[in-house]
Write a protein that holds these residues in place. Structure first.
Motif, PDB file in Angstrom:
ATOM      1  N   ARG A 145       6.534   8.701  16.967  1.00  0.00           N
ATOM      2  CA  ARG A 145       7.354   9.128  18.469  1.00  0.00           C
ATOM      3  C   ARG A 145       8.286   8.413  19.075  1.00  0.00           C
ATOM      4  N   THR A 156      18.889  14.876  18.806  1.00  0.00           N
ATOM      5  CA  THR A 156      17.976  15.876  18.623  1.00  0.00           C
ATOM      6  C   THR A 156      16.793  15.477  18.418  1.00  0.00           C
ATOM      7  N   GLY A 157      15.663  16.138  19.429  1.00  0.00           N
ATOM      8  CA  GLY A 157      14.046  16.074  18.581  1.00  0.00           C
ATOM      9  C   GLY A 157      13.726  17.467  19.722  1.00  0.00           C
ATOM     10  N   GLN A 158      12.108  16.830  19.082  1.00  0.00           N
ATOM     11  CA  GLN A 158      11.485  18.211  19.741  1.00  0.00           C
ATOM     12  C   GLN A 158      10.499  16.947  21.196  1.00  0.00           C
ATOM     13  N   ALA A 182       9.625  21.941  23.251  1.00  0.00           N
ATOM     14  CA  ALA A 182      10.825  22.001  23.396  1.00  0.00           C
ATOM     15  C   ALA A 182      11.632  20.849  22.424  1.00  0.00           C
ATOM     16  N   ARG A 183      12.870  21.730  22.123  1.00  0.00           N
ATOM     17  CA  ARG A 183      13.961  21.030  21.595  1.00  0.00           C
ATOM     18  C   ARG A 183      14.583  20.506  22.649  1.00  0.00           C
ATOM     19  N   LYS A 185      17.988  17.979  23.315  1.00  0.00           N
ATOM     20  CA  LYS A 185      19.445  17.261  22.812  1.00  0.00           C
ATOM     21  C   LYS A 185      20.273  16.880  24.507  1.00  0.00           C
ATOM     22  N   ASP A 201      16.007  23.662  24.413  1.00  0.00           N
ATOM     23  CA  ASP A 201      16.171  24.750  23.861  1.00  0.00           C
ATOM     24  C   ASP A 201      16.948  25.525  23.705  1.00  0.00           C
ATOM     25  N   ASN A 202      18.652  24.734  23.606  1.00  0.00           N
ATOM     26  CA  ASN A 202      19.865  25.019  23.747  1.00  0.00           C
ATOM     27  C   ASN A 202      19.873  26.004  24.973  1.00  0.00           C
ATOM     28  N   VAL A 218       8.860  12.385  22.097  1.00  0.00           N
ATOM     29  CA  VAL A 218      10.082  12.921  21.707  1.00  0.00           C
ATOM     30  C   VAL A 218       9.841  12.452  19.824  1.00  0.00           C
TER      31      VAL A 218
END
Length: 220
Positions: A145, A156-158, A182-183, A185, A201-202, A218
């Motif tokens: 991470r 991008t990542g989580q 949460a995703r 960018k 989350d887009n 992340v």
């Protein structure tokens, strides 16, 4: 078996966490800051822990946790993080409320209770803040991470964990909509002050200061 007081358990846990963060020798100032207490109180506690041979302390070389100390610290962390999962998942505490309650529950000395708690929760690997839960053998499942500040532009990542676990910080993340899982960018990185803008989350864009972003971890 070595018996520790509640205060000794808390100090040993703090020393282990500081050691695990990569510090070869943990200073009394490091411990003082972590425990939010005076250096004189830290010195007195280090003497007690040294007598129980769970740490080694040499002036100018810092504090080193012994193997026995590491085992005890991991046992304490395991209990604390399992209780935090229980409080959040089963009793509907929010993640900014659990620290104080879990700190009380962690001192319950019942191995069978912790085994059954782990089983009841489905053997979770991570606590509500994304920290790994040691298993009954003291093994810790880690995952790579990076601080959000180190994610490249358009990367991008989580979100998988947070460094700052203060109630104020966690409430802030709840307010802006940044949560574990949460995703994200990275849309913008401001060179001037290190602040970042991310897409979550887009759906939602969030602008964060460097102080906030550096405390969000992340996984790519």
């Amino acid at each position: 078996m070595i018996k520790l007081t509640h205060a000794e358990e808390n100090y040993l846990k703090a020393i282990y966490k500081l050691s695990d963060a990569g510090k070869k020798g943990v200073s009394t100032n490091d411990i003082s800051a972590e425990m939010k207490t005076k250096p004189a109180s830290v010195s007195d506690m280090l003497r007690k822990l040294g007598e129980k041979e769970v740490i080694e302390y040499r002036k100018y070389y810092g504090v080193h946790i012994t193997q026995e100390g590491k085992i005890l610290a991991l046992r304490t962390l395991r209990k604390q993080r399992l209780w935090e999962v229980f409080l959040v998942d089963k009793l509907r505490f929010s993640w900014d409320e659990v620290a104080e309650v879990a700190d009380e529950l962690v001192h319950v000395q019942s191995p069978i209770l912790i085994q059954r708690l782990d089983e009841y929760l489905g053997f979770p690997k991570f606590d509500p803040h994304g920290d790994p839960i040691p298993d009954e053998h003291g093994d810790v499942r880690s995952r790579p991470r990076l601080p959000l500040t180190e994610i490249e532009l358009n990367g991008t990542g989580q979100i998988v964990a947070v460094n700052d676990k203060s109630a104020a910080f966690l409430r802030y993340l709840d307010k802006v909509g940044a949560y574990i899982g949460a995703r994200i960018k990275v849309l913008e990185k401001v060179e001037f002050d290190g602040s970042v803008e991310i897409l979550v989350d887009n759906k939602k864009t969030i602008f964060m200061s460097k102080d906030v972003a550096v405390n969000i971890l992340v996984m790519l």
